[in-house]
Design a protein around this motif. Structure first.
Motif, PDB file in Angstrom:
ATOM      1  N   MET A 145      52.840  39.741  33.461  1.00  0.00           N
ATOM      2  CA  MET A 145      51.554  40.097  32.842  1.00  0.00           C
ATOM      3  C   MET A 145      50.520  39.021  33.171  1.00  0.00           C
ATOM      4  O   MET A 145      50.814  37.826  33.069  1.00  0.00           O
ATOM      5  CB  MET A 145      51.754  40.193  31.321  1.00  0.00           C
ATOM      6  CG  MET A 145      50.467  40.409  30.545  1.00  0.00           C
ATOM      7  SD  MET A 145      50.761  40.615  28.767  1.00  0.00           S
ATOM      8  CE  MET A 145      49.103  41.014  28.231  1.00  0.00           C
ATOM      9  N   TYR A 146      49.362  39.483  33.588  1.00  0.00           N
ATOM     10  CA  TYR A 146      48.257  38.548  33.856  1.00  0.00           C
ATOM     11  C   TYR A 146      46.965  39.328  33.599  1.00  0.00           C
ATOM     12  O   TYR A 146      46.460  40.018  34.462  1.00  0.00           O
ATOM     13  CB  TYR A 146      48.317  38.058  35.302  1.00  0.00           C
ATOM     14  CG  TYR A 146      47.340  36.952  35.621  1.00  0.00           C
ATOM     15  CD1 TYR A 146      47.664  35.613  35.406  1.00  0.00           C
ATOM     16  CD2 TYR A 146      46.070  37.239  36.135  1.00  0.00           C
ATOM     17  CE1 TYR A 146      46.772  34.599  35.694  1.00  0.00           C
ATOM     18  CE2 TYR A 146      45.178  36.222  36.433  1.00  0.00           C
ATOM     19  CZ  TYR A 146      45.534  34.899  36.206  1.00  0.00           C
ATOM     20  OH  TYR A 146      44.640  33.894  36.495  1.00  0.00           O
ATOM     21  N   CYS A 147      46.472  39.260  32.362  1.00  0.00           N
ATOM     22  CA  CYS A 147      45.288  40.059  32.008  1.00  0.00           C
ATOM     23  C   CYS A 147      44.166  39.130  31.552  1.00  0.00           C
ATOM     24  O   CYS A 147      44.355  38.261  30.699  1.00  0.00           O
ATOM     25  CB  CYS A 147      45.642  41.053  30.903  1.00  0.00           C
ATOM     26  SG  CYS A 147      44.297  42.203  30.557  1.00  0.00           S
ATOM     27  N   GLN A 148      42.998  39.337  32.155  1.00  0.00           N
ATOM     28  CA  GLN A 148      41.823  38.510  31.825  1.00  0.00           C
ATOM     29  C   GLN A 148      40.636  39.385  31.480  1.00  0.00           C
ATOM     30  O   GLN A 148      39.501  38.925  31.499  1.00  0.00           O
ATOM     31  CB  GLN A 148      41.394  37.701  33.059  1.00  0.00           C
ATOM     32  CG  GLN A 148      42.396  36.774  33.666  1.00  0.00           C
ATOM     33  CD  GLN A 148      41.816  36.121  34.913  1.00  0.00           C
ATOM     34  OE1 GLN A 148      41.502  36.790  35.886  1.00  0.00           O
ATOM     35  NE2 GLN A 148      41.675  34.804  34.892  1.00  0.00           N
ATOM     36  N   GLN A 149      40.893  40.691  31.238  1.00  0.00           N
ATOM     37  CA  GLN A 149      39.766  41.608  31.325  1.00  0.00           C
ATOM     38  C   GLN A 149      38.795  41.589  30.153  1.00  0.00           C
ATOM     39  O   GLN A 149      37.687  42.096  30.282  1.00  0.00           O
ATOM     40  CB  GLN A 149      40.261  43.032  31.574  1.00  0.00           C
ATOM     41  CG  GLN A 149      41.013  43.674  30.429  1.00  0.00           C
ATOM     42  CD  GLN A 149      41.401  45.116  30.766  1.00  0.00           C
ATOM     43  OE1 GLN A 149      41.096  45.624  31.837  1.00  0.00           O
ATOM     44  NE2 GLN A 149      42.062  45.792  29.837  1.00  0.00           N
ATOM     45  N   CYS A 150      39.171  41.014  29.024  1.00  0.00           N
ATOM     46  CA  CYS A 150      38.213  41.051  27.908  1.00  0.00           C
ATOM     47  C   CYS A 150      37.839  39.640  27.460  1.00  0.00           C
ATOM     48  O   CYS A 150      38.400  38.644  27.912  1.00  0.00           O
ATOM     49  CB  CYS A 150      38.772  41.868  26.743  1.00  0.00           C
ATOM     50  SG  CYS A 150      39.895  40.970  25.685  1.00  0.00           S
ATOM     51  N   GLN A 151      36.919  39.595  26.535  1.00  0.00           N
ATOM     52  CA  GLN A 151      36.397  38.295  26.082  1.00  0.00           C
ATOM     53  C   GLN A 151      37.436  37.535  25.261  1.00  0.00           C
ATOM     54  O   GLN A 151      37.306  36.332  25.072  1.00  0.00           O
ATOM     55  CB  GLN A 151      35.108  38.529  25.271  1.00  0.00           C
ATOM     56  CG  GLN A 151      34.328  37.275  24.888  1.00  0.00           C
ATOM     57  CD  GLN A 151      34.766  36.709  23.554  1.00  0.00           C
ATOM     58  OE1 GLN A 151      35.165  37.457  22.656  1.00  0.00           O
ATOM     59  NE2 GLN A 151      34.697  35.392  23.414  1.00  0.00           N
ATOM     60  N   GLU A 152      38.487  38.229  24.800  1.00  0.00           N
ATOM     61  CA  GLU A 152      39.521  37.539  24.026  1.00  0.00           C
ATOM     62  C   GLU A 152      40.649  37.016  24.900  1.00  0.00           C
ATOM     63  O   GLU A 152      41.691  36.597  24.390  1.00  0.00           O
ATOM     64  CB  GLU A 152      40.083  38.487  22.962  1.00  0.00           C
ATOM     65  CG  GLU A 152      39.107  38.727  21.827  1.00  0.00           C
ATOM     66  CD  GLU A 152      39.714  39.558  20.707  1.00  0.00           C
ATOM     67  OE1 GLU A 152      39.444  39.247  19.548  1.00  0.00           O
ATOM     68  OE2 GLU A 152      40.454  40.508  20.984  1.00  0.00           O
ATOM     69  N   SER A 153      40.465  37.043  26.217  1.00  0.00           N
ATOM     70  CA  SER A 153      41.499  36.542  27.114  1.00  0.00           C
ATOM     71  C   SER A 153      41.831  35.083  26.782  1.00  0.00           C
ATOM     72  O   SER A 153      40.949  34.287  26.462  1.00  0.00           O
ATOM     73  CB  SER A 153      40.994  36.627  28.557  1.00  0.00           C
ATOM     74  OG  SER A 153      41.869  35.937  29.418  1.00  0.00           O
ATOM     75  N   LYS A 154      43.106  34.772  26.913  1.00  0.00           N
ATOM     76  CA  LYS A 154      43.467  33.350  26.822  1.00  0.00           C
ATOM     77  C   LYS A 154      43.006  32.682  28.109  1.00  0.00           C
ATOM     78  O   LYS A 154      42.668  33.355  29.087  1.00  0.00           O
ATOM     79  CB  LYS A 154      44.978  33.216  26.648  1.00  0.00           C
ATOM     80  CG  LYS A 154      45.475  33.859  25.356  1.00  0.00           C
ATOM     81  CD  LYS A 154      46.890  33.418  25.008  1.00  0.00           C
ATOM     82  CE  LYS A 154      47.352  34.017  23.706  1.00  0.00           C
ATOM     83  NZ  LYS A 154      47.881  35.387  23.831  1.00  0.00           N
ATOM     84  N   THR A 155      43.002  31.354  28.126  1.00  0.00           N
ATOM     85  CA  THR A 155      42.609  30.621  29.320  1.00  0.00           C
ATOM     86  C   THR A 155      43.858  30.216  30.091  1.00  0.00           C
ATOM     87  O   THR A 155      44.721  29.559  29.506  1.00  0.00           O
ATOM     88  CB  THR A 155      41.822  29.346  28.932  1.00  0.00           C
ATOM     89  OG1 THR A 155      40.703  29.762  28.136  1.00  0.00           O
ATOM     90  CG2 THR A 155      41.308  28.619  30.149  1.00  0.00           C
ATOM     91  N   PRO A 156      44.043  30.624  31.356  1.00  0.00           N
ATOM     92  CA  PRO A 156      43.111  31.439  32.132  1.00  0.00           C
ATOM     93  C   PRO A 156      43.344  32.932  31.989  1.00  0.00           C
ATOM     94  O   PRO A 156      42.526  33.708  32.483  1.00  0.00           O
ATOM     95  CB  PRO A 156      43.429  31.008  33.574  1.00  0.00           C
ATOM     96  CG  PRO A 156      44.909  30.724  33.541  1.00  0.00           C
ATOM     97  CD  PRO A 156      45.189  30.145  32.177  1.00  0.00           C
ATOM     98  N   ALA A 157      44.454  33.364  31.321  1.00  0.00           N
ATOM     99  CA  ALA A 157      44.760  34.793  31.228  1.00  0.00           C
ATOM    100  C   ALA A 157      45.778  34.999  30.123  1.00  0.00           C
ATOM    101  O   ALA A 157      46.460  34.059  29.714  1.00  0.00           O
ATOM    102  CB  ALA A 157      45.344  35.304  32.556  1.00  0.00           C
ATOM    103  N   CYS A 158      45.882  36.233  29.639  1.00  0.00           N
ATOM    104  CA  CYS A 158      46.971  36.563  28.716  1.00  0.00           C
ATOM    105  C   CYS A 158      48.209  36.830  29.567  1.00  0.00           C
ATOM    106  O   CYS A 158      48.192  37.703  30.440  1.00  0.00           O
ATOM    107  CB  CYS A 158      46.623  37.795  27.884  1.00  0.00           C
ATOM    108  SG  CYS A 158      45.216  37.544  26.792  1.00  0.00           S
ATOM    109  N   THR A 159      49.267  36.081  29.324  1.00  0.00           N
ATOM    110  CA  THR A 159      50.467  36.235  30.147  1.00  0.00           C
ATOM    111  C   THR A 159      51.686  36.674  29.333  1.00  0.00           C
ATOM    112  O   THR A 159      52.675  37.121  29.891  1.00  0.00           O
ATOM    113  CB  THR A 159      50.806  34.904  30.865  1.00  0.00           C
ATOM    114  OG1 THR A 159      50.857  33.877  29.878  1.00  0.00           O
ATOM    115  CG2 THR A 159      49.769  34.561  31.914  1.00  0.00           C
ATOM    116  N   LEU A 160      51.604  36.527  28.014  1.00  0.00           N
ATOM    117  CA  LEU A 160      52.763  36.891  27.187  1.00  0.00           C
ATOM    118  C   LEU A 160      52.441  38.024  26.209  1.00  0.00           C
ATOM    119  O   LEU A 160      53.284  38.461  25.444  1.00  0.00           O
ATOM    120  CB  LEU A 160      53.235  35.667  26.381  1.00  0.00           C
ATOM    121  CG  LEU A 160      53.689  34.478  27.218  1.00  0.00           C
ATOM    122  CD1 LEU A 160      53.925  33.259  26.326  1.00  0.00           C
ATOM    123  CD2 LEU A 160      54.974  34.821  27.971  1.00  0.00           C
TER     124      LEU A 160
END
Ligand code: FSO
Ligand code: SF4
Length: 513
Positions: free
Chosen positions: A1-16
């Motif tokens: 999983m590697y999601c960055q698409q919204c303003q609540e993304s973790k830095t640098p991406a949501c991975t878990l």
């Protein structure tokens, strides 16, 4: 999983897993859908054939807070696969259906530009879906979606990828105009005060953006002894003349999507989600959530459209009859419907007030709400604006300040709510009309832009504004994780894009004080 698409993304991406509630399993099947959509588009572009409209719903469903249902994504994959298999192979095509997230694109600028394009295209697909159900179509939009998705596998230069992103903004303007016309199926929005008080009968709450769903539900609930309430982005529906004819459309309940867990627990009746933004339901009301269109959540009943487009709401209505009425939330009534026709009817007075110095500046504070604590900035910014300024808004960020008593300037309300996020189009029409009246360019007007973003529709609206030549837009409450330093540099140097900081500093930067 590697999601960055919204303003609540973790830095640098949501991975878990994400704050949105998306887990790894759903993220991975979404990645497969998106990857195979690009492979299908590559084939379709080479064969010079259009995309099947089934891809629109698949794309829409991957937008933040729309679908959390692995089963439905597997159904989309089947539809994409059969469409793909019906097309001849293309020279140089990628493999179909690889479990590849956007992090598989190794060059950071290519990844950033394709992300920006893909997220804009998701917004395009969402808005276009609403226009289509109301009979408005534009083949150029569907062709662009195909070409944009195919570009993932094309060997393009950074300049070519930048050009595609900007072209997305052009189609963004077209889709917003198309949806504006489609929504006028229900008449021209009128400036309307909306009750927020709770009635004594059981209710159904409707949220999302799809006016046709609301229209069908209102027709189905005539004489049923229940009330219909709007939540979040459905508030502007009250401004349409066709809906005012239904006495059971009682009012608005609660705040923005971000407050739904609190609001829905107090509503007691069933809730119909017609589009984003769905938060995974809390146990207090999970058995009352119904979804339709691209929205879905495991174990929540989904109301599918029949082949003629109609929907059967009988289960929703039957459940509503067994429920308690909503609780009184004690909020003030809300003003909406300040869309282009209604505001332009006031233009002579507005122009007189500008010339007389009573209106000194407009601030476009359109965009999204969300759970980020930094979003209290928008309440504080609205409160701090001087009394000779007017807020032009659209989208759910308005819930940060639409209940404040900000008053009016000689009868012109200081918060003009054009409607849903797609009604940002109205704000552009108003700005262009003012520029025409003053014989100047859109950037020479006394208008500043302080936009809040959350999800991918907002990315499309931003690209549409850039396409129209709007400069110096301020964006918050944080800049997107998917924008690389080089891409940000282009946005800053070409368009003057700036990040919000503190209320005091931004009031100065945006010439509000
Ligand atoms: Fe989204 Fe933003 Fe329209 Fe809100 S763009 S988050 S629910 O403004 O409204 O869909
Ligand atoms: Fe994270 Fe947003 Fe993606 Fe959800 S949609 S996983 S919160 S970046």
């Amino acid at each position: 999983m590697y999601c960055q698409q919204c303003q609540e993304s973790k830095t640098p991406a949501c991975t878990l897993g994400g704050a949105c509630g998306k887990n790894k399993i759903v993220a991975e099947v979404q990645d497969r859908v998106l990857y195979s959509l690009s492979a299908l588009s590559f084939r379709a572009k080479t064969a010079n054939t259009g995309l099947d409209p089934c891809v629109l719903e698949a794309l829409f469903a991957t937008l933040t807070n729309v679908s959390f249902d692995e089963t439905r994504f597997n159904e989309y994959l089947s539809c994409i696969t059969s469409h793909y298999n019906a097309l001849p192979p293309a020279a140089g095509e990628p493999v179909f259906d690889a479990p590849a997230g956007l992090d598989a694109i190794s060059d950071p600028n290519t990844r950033s530009l394709f992300s920006l394009l893909l997220f804009g295209v998701k917004g395009l697909a969402a808005y276009y879906s609403h226009a289509i159900v109301l009979g408005k179509t534009d083949d150029a939009i569907l062709s662009f979606i195909r070409d944009a998705l195919a570009s993932r596998f094309e060997d393009l230069t950074i300049d070519q990828r930048t050009a595609l992103v900007l072209e997305c903004g052009k189609h963004g303007v077209a889709v917003l105009a198309l949806l504006d016309a489609a929504n006028q199926t229900y008449g021209v929005p009128e400036i309307t005060s909306v009750s927020t008080s709770a009635g004594l009968r059981p209710g159904i709450l409707v949220t999302g953006h799809d006016l046709k769903d609301l229209a069908m539900l209102l027709e189905a609930t005539k004489d049923e002894g229940i009330d219909i309430y709007t939540h979040g982005e459905m508030l502007p529906a009250h401004a349409y003349p066709a809906f005012k004819k239904y006495p059971q459309l009682r009012g608005n309940f609660g705040g923005s999507w971000a407050e739904q867990r609190m609001d829905l627990a107090k509503f007691h009746g069933p809730v119909l989600f017609t589009t984003n933004c769905l938060v995974p339901p809390a146990p207090a009301y999970a058995d009352k959530v119904f979804t339709t269109g691209a929205v879905s959540f495991p174990n929540c009943p989904h109301i599918d459209a029949k082949p003629d487009g109609s929907k059967d709401f009988s289960a929703l209505i039957a459940l509503a009859r067994t429920c308690r009425p909503p609780e009184e939330l004690g909020r003030p009534d809300l003003l909406t419907g300040c869309a282009h026709d209604a505001v332009l009817a006031l233009a002579p007075k507005v122009i007189e007030l500008i010339k007389g110095g009573k209106i000194r500046r407009f601030v476009v504070m359109a965009g999204c709400d969300g759970r980020d604590k930094r979003r209290s900035y928008y309440t504080e910014f609205a409160k701090a604006l001087p009394h000779d300024t007017i807020i032009l808004t659209a989208g759910c960020v308005k819930y940060r300040y639409n209940a404040l008593a900000l008053g009016d300037i000689d009868g012109i309300p200081r918060v003009l709510d054009a409607g849903q996020c797609n009604d940002s189009y109205s704000l552009v029409v108003i700005a262009l009309a003012l520029a025409d009246a003053f014989g100047c360019g859109i950037n020479d007007l006394p208008i500043s832009y302080n936009i809040a973003w959350y999800e991918q529709k907002a990315v499309l609206v931003l690209l549409a504004l850039l396409h129209l030549g709007v400069k110096n837009i301020m964006l918050g409450p944080s800049l997107p994780e998917f924008v690389s330093p080089d891409v940000l540099n282009v946005l800053v140097t070409t368009f003057g894009l700036q990040s919000s900081s503190t209320v005091a500093e931004d009031l100065v930067k945006l010439s509000c004080v």
